[in-house]
Design an enzyme around this catalytic site. Structure first.
Site, PDB file in Angstrom:
ATOM      1  CE  LYS A   6      -6.034  -3.786   1.439  1.00  0.00           C
ATOM      2  NZ  LYS A   6      -5.258  -2.918   0.622  1.00  0.00           N
ATOM      3  CG  ASP A  16      -3.035  -2.621   3.534  1.00  0.00           C
ATOM      4  OD1 ASP A  16      -3.699  -3.009   3.182  1.00  0.00           O
ATOM      5  OD2 ASP A  16      -2.163  -1.776   2.842  1.00  0.00           O
ATOM      6  CB  CYS A  17      -7.135   0.481   5.401  1.00  0.00           C
ATOM      7  SG  CYS A  17      -8.253   1.926   5.131  1.00  0.00           S
ATOM      8  CE  LYS A  44     -15.512  -4.105  -0.337  1.00  0.00           C
ATOM      9  NZ  LYS A  44     -15.479  -2.300  -1.246  1.00  0.00           N
ATOM     10  CB  SER A  69     -11.456   7.516   7.738  1.00  0.00           C
ATOM     11  OG  SER A  69     -10.229   8.217   7.010  1.00  0.00           O
ATOM     12  CG  HIS A 170       0.888   2.660   5.691  1.00  0.00           C
ATOM     13  ND1 HIS A 170       0.472   1.494   5.017  1.00  0.00           N
ATOM     14  CD2 HIS A 170       0.088   2.292   6.962  1.00  0.00           C
ATOM     15  CE1 HIS A 170      -0.446   1.073   4.867  1.00  0.00           C
ATOM     16  NE2 HIS A 170      -0.820   1.142   6.533  1.00  0.00           N
ATOM     17  CD1 TRP A 219       2.761   0.144   1.806  1.00  0.00           C
ATOM     18  CD2 TRP A 219       2.104   1.628   0.147  1.00  0.00           C
ATOM     19  NE1 TRP A 219       2.333   1.314   2.482  1.00  0.00           N
ATOM     20  CE2 TRP A 219       1.808   2.013   1.595  1.00  0.00           C
ATOM     21  CE3 TRP A 219       2.327   2.140  -0.997  1.00  0.00           C
ATOM     22  CZ2 TRP A 219       1.082   3.090   0.968  1.00  0.00           C
ATOM     23  CZ3 TRP A 219       0.857   3.371  -1.278  1.00  0.00           C
ATOM     24  CH2 TRP A 219       1.163   3.800   0.022  1.00  0.00           C
TER      25      TRP A 219
END
Length: 224
Positions: A6, A16-17, A44, A69, A170, A219
């Site tokens: 991302k 931020d993933c 993508k 992941s 996070h 967020w």
């Protein structure tokens, strides 16, 4: 190897993933060479959309591609077994650590996403996160530990550490930005605080982290 992740708000830097950072931590810890390709939805590759529903992180290695992941991490651990192992501990030791962190990210995500801050539901979600942190703090405080990491005696970093650290990053940013640090990690959960500092200062983490502003951006979108 190419890792598709991302993109951040600017569309070009790493987003931020925490799950993408998990994969990057595994790659860094194992000393593997790879390229990172941040992607907006519009950027993508078509094959990623057609064959893998556009899911990221996505790791392309030779003719293979893997998404999710945990699948990617396990693939790297198996395929590059001649490099540093991140799963040496016994199954029982891994299970104990897995139990200690079970549910912690859903607790973090639910609490950080919730608005308005400070209402009755918010307080209930905060208590849910506190209970998860109590369990983690207790695990990290057991007397037979001789190292800082999650599994067994804590001597060796494992896949579990690589997966947990980005989520705690996070949490630390989100608590400060959105919740006025109503949960004081350093005071209430000193073992968790020490663990976070160990992981956040590790070279692999420094090499793969994104700015706190990027975390806030992510967020903020989830909270809107």
């Amino acid at each position: 190897m190419i890792l598709y992740v991302k993109a951040a708000e600017d569309g070009t830097s790493v987003g931020d993933c925490p799950f993408a950072q998990y994969v990057r931590l595994v790659l860094e810890e194992k000393g593997l060479e790879y390229d990172v390709r941040p992607c907006t939805p519009e950027m993508k590759p078509q094959w990623l959309i057609d064959l893998f529903e556009g899911k990221m992180p996505a790791l392309r290695h030779r003719k293979e591609c893997y998404t999710e992941s945990e699948v990617i991490a396990q693939y790297l651990e198996f395929f590059f077994s001649n490099s540093i192992s991140l799963s040496k501990p016994s199954k029982n030791e891994m299970k104990s650590a897995e139990d200690a962190i079970d549910g912690i990210f859903p607790s973090i995500a639910k609490y950080l996403k919730h608005t308005p801050d400070g209402d009755e539901t918010d307080n209930e979600l905060r208590e849910g996160l506190v209970e998860s942190l109590k369990r983690l703090d207790a695990h990290l405080s057991t007397g037979d530990r001789s190292g800082p990491f999650l599994v067994g005696s804590g001597k060796e970093i494992t896949l579990l550490d690589c997966g947990l650290a980005p989520k705690l990053y996070h949490m630390s940013v989100g608590l400060k930005e959105f919740k006025s640090n109503v949960i004081d990690i350093a005071t209430s959960f000193p073992a968790v605080e020490k663990y976070m500092q160990t992981m956040f200062n590790r070279e692999s983490f420094v090499n793969t982290m994104y700015s706190s502003e990027t975390v806030v951006w992510g967020w903020s979108n989830a909270r809107s």
